[in-house]
Design a protein around this motif. Structure first.
Motif, PDB file in Angstrom:
ATOM      1  N   ALA A 178      81.233   5.018 -47.719  1.00  7.73           N
ATOM      2  CA  ALA A 178      81.303   5.443 -46.317  1.00  7.73           C
ATOM      3  C   ALA A 178      80.287   4.676 -45.469  1.00  7.73           C
ATOM      4  N   LEU A 179      79.079   4.525 -45.990  1.00  7.07           N
ATOM      5  CA  LEU A 179      78.045   3.795 -45.257  1.00  7.07           C
ATOM      6  C   LEU A 179      78.426   2.330 -45.068  1.00  7.07           C
ATOM      7  N   ALA A 180      79.005   1.722 -46.087  1.00  7.21           N
ATOM      8  CA  ALA A 180      79.425   0.321 -45.984  1.00  7.21           C
ATOM      9  C   ALA A 180      80.469   0.160 -44.873  1.00  7.21           C
ATOM     10  N   ASP A 181      81.406   1.098 -44.797  1.00  7.37           N
ATOM     11  CA  ASP A 181      82.418   1.048 -43.748  1.00  7.37           C
ATOM     12  C   ASP A 181      81.785   1.243 -42.367  1.00  7.37           C
ATOM     13  N   ASN A 182      80.853   2.183 -42.268  1.00  5.60           N
ATOM     14  CA  ASN A 182      80.178   2.436 -40.993  1.00  5.60           C
ATOM     15  C   ASN A 182      79.409   1.205 -40.522  1.00  5.60           C
ATOM     16  N   ILE A 183      78.673   0.592 -41.444  1.00  6.19           N
ATOM     17  CA  ILE A 183      77.856  -0.576 -41.098  1.00  6.19           C
ATOM     18  C   ILE A 183      78.750  -1.765 -40.720  1.00  6.19           C
ATOM     19  N   MET A 234      82.336   1.252 -27.463  1.00  7.37           N
ATOM     20  CA  MET A 234      81.664   0.908 -28.724  1.00  7.37           C
ATOM     21  C   MET A 234      81.390   2.199 -29.499  1.00  7.37           C
ATOM     22  N   PRO A 235      81.259   2.110 -30.815  1.00  4.80           N
ATOM     23  CA  PRO A 235      80.928   3.317 -31.577  1.00  4.80           C
ATOM     24  C   PRO A 235      79.507   3.787 -31.262  1.00  4.80           C
ATOM     25  N   ASP A 236      79.273   5.071 -31.464  1.00  2.24           N
ATOM     26  CA  ASP A 236      77.925   5.605 -31.224  1.00  2.24           C
ATOM     27  C   ASP A 236      77.101   5.627 -32.514  1.00  2.24           C
ATOM     28  N   THR A 237      77.427   4.755 -33.428  1.00  2.00           N
ATOM     29  CA  THR A 237      76.749   4.655 -34.714  1.00  2.00           C
ATOM     30  C   THR A 237      75.394   3.978 -34.562  1.00  2.00           C
ATOM     31  N   ASP A 238      74.358   4.600 -35.099  1.00  2.00           N
ATOM     32  CA  ASP A 238      73.011   4.044 -35.049  1.00  2.00           C
ATOM     33  C   ASP A 238      72.759   3.236 -36.322  1.00  2.00           C
ATOM     34  N   MET A 239      72.598   1.930 -36.179  1.00  2.00           N
ATOM     35  CA  MET A 239      72.438   1.040 -37.331  1.00  2.00           C
ATOM     36  C   MET A 239      71.203   1.386 -38.157  1.00  2.00           C
ATOM     37  N   SER A 240      70.095   1.723 -37.520  1.00  2.00           N
ATOM     38  CA  SER A 240      68.879   2.030 -38.286  1.00  2.00           C
ATOM     39  C   SER A 240      69.067   3.289 -39.124  1.00  2.00           C
ATOM     40  N   SER A 241      69.770   4.268 -38.601  1.00  2.00           N
ATOM     41  CA  SER A 241      70.063   5.478 -39.370  1.00  2.00           C
ATOM     42  C   SER A 241      70.970   5.155 -40.556  1.00  2.00           C
TER      43      SER A 241
END
Length: 130
Positions: free
Chosen positions: A23-28, A88-95
Motif C-alpha cells: 500500500a505504501l509503495a502505491d501511495n509513494i 493533486m493527492p493530499d498524500t504527505d510524502m514524509s509521512s
C-alpha cells in the motif's frame, strides 16, 4: 502456547507488513499524480489491522484518503482547468516515508522471529535424534 504458535504469529505479522508495504509503495508512486479538477484526486490507501486473540494480526480492510485532494495552481499543465488549477493527492510524502521505514522494520523483525524459531525447532529435533 503451542510449539508452532511463534511461527504462526510471525507469519500473520509478515503478511500484514507485506500488505502495508504494498500500500505504501502505491501511495509513494502516486504522490505526484495530477488529475483535472473535474476528476477525483488519487486516493492513498491505508491498511487497517485487527489484532487476534491468539497474538496474531489480520488485515481487516483498507481506508482511503479524501478524493478531494488539493488544488494546485499549474497553468502550464495540459490538465489545468480554465483558472489554471489541477487536482493533486493530499498524500504527505514524509509521512509515507516514515511509515515505510516502520513497515520495513516490522517485516524484518518478523523474519528474524521466524528464523530464530526455526533454528530453535531444528536444534530441538537434533537433540531428540541423539
Amino acid at each position: 502456547m503451542g510449539a508452532f504458535d511463534t511461527l504462526r504469529i510471525a507469519n500473520t505479522s509478515l503478511g500484514a507488513h507485506q500488505v502495508w508495504l504494498d500500500a505504501l509503495a502505491d501511495n509513494i508512486a502516486n504522490v505526484n499524480t495530477v488529475r483535472s479538477t473535474d476528476q477525483d484526486a488519487f486516493r492513498a490507501t491505508y491498511v487497517v489491522l485487527d489484532p487476534r486473540a491468539d497474538g496474531g494480526v489480520d488485515v481487516e480492510g483498507f481506508a482511503q484518503s479524501s478524493a478531494e485532494g488539493r488544488m494546485v495552481s499549474a497553468p502550464d499543465n495540459p490538465l489545468a482547468d480554465a483558472d489554471g488549477y489541477v487536482r493533486m493527492p493530499d498524500t504527505d510524502m514524509s509521512s509515507q516515508m516514515s511509515q515505510l521505514v516502520m513497515a520495513q522494520r516490522g517485516y524484518q523483525a518478523s523474519v528474524q522471529v521466524t528464523k530464530t524459531a526455526q533454528d530453535t525447532y531444528t536444534a530441538a529435533l537434533q537433540i531428540g535424534a541423539r
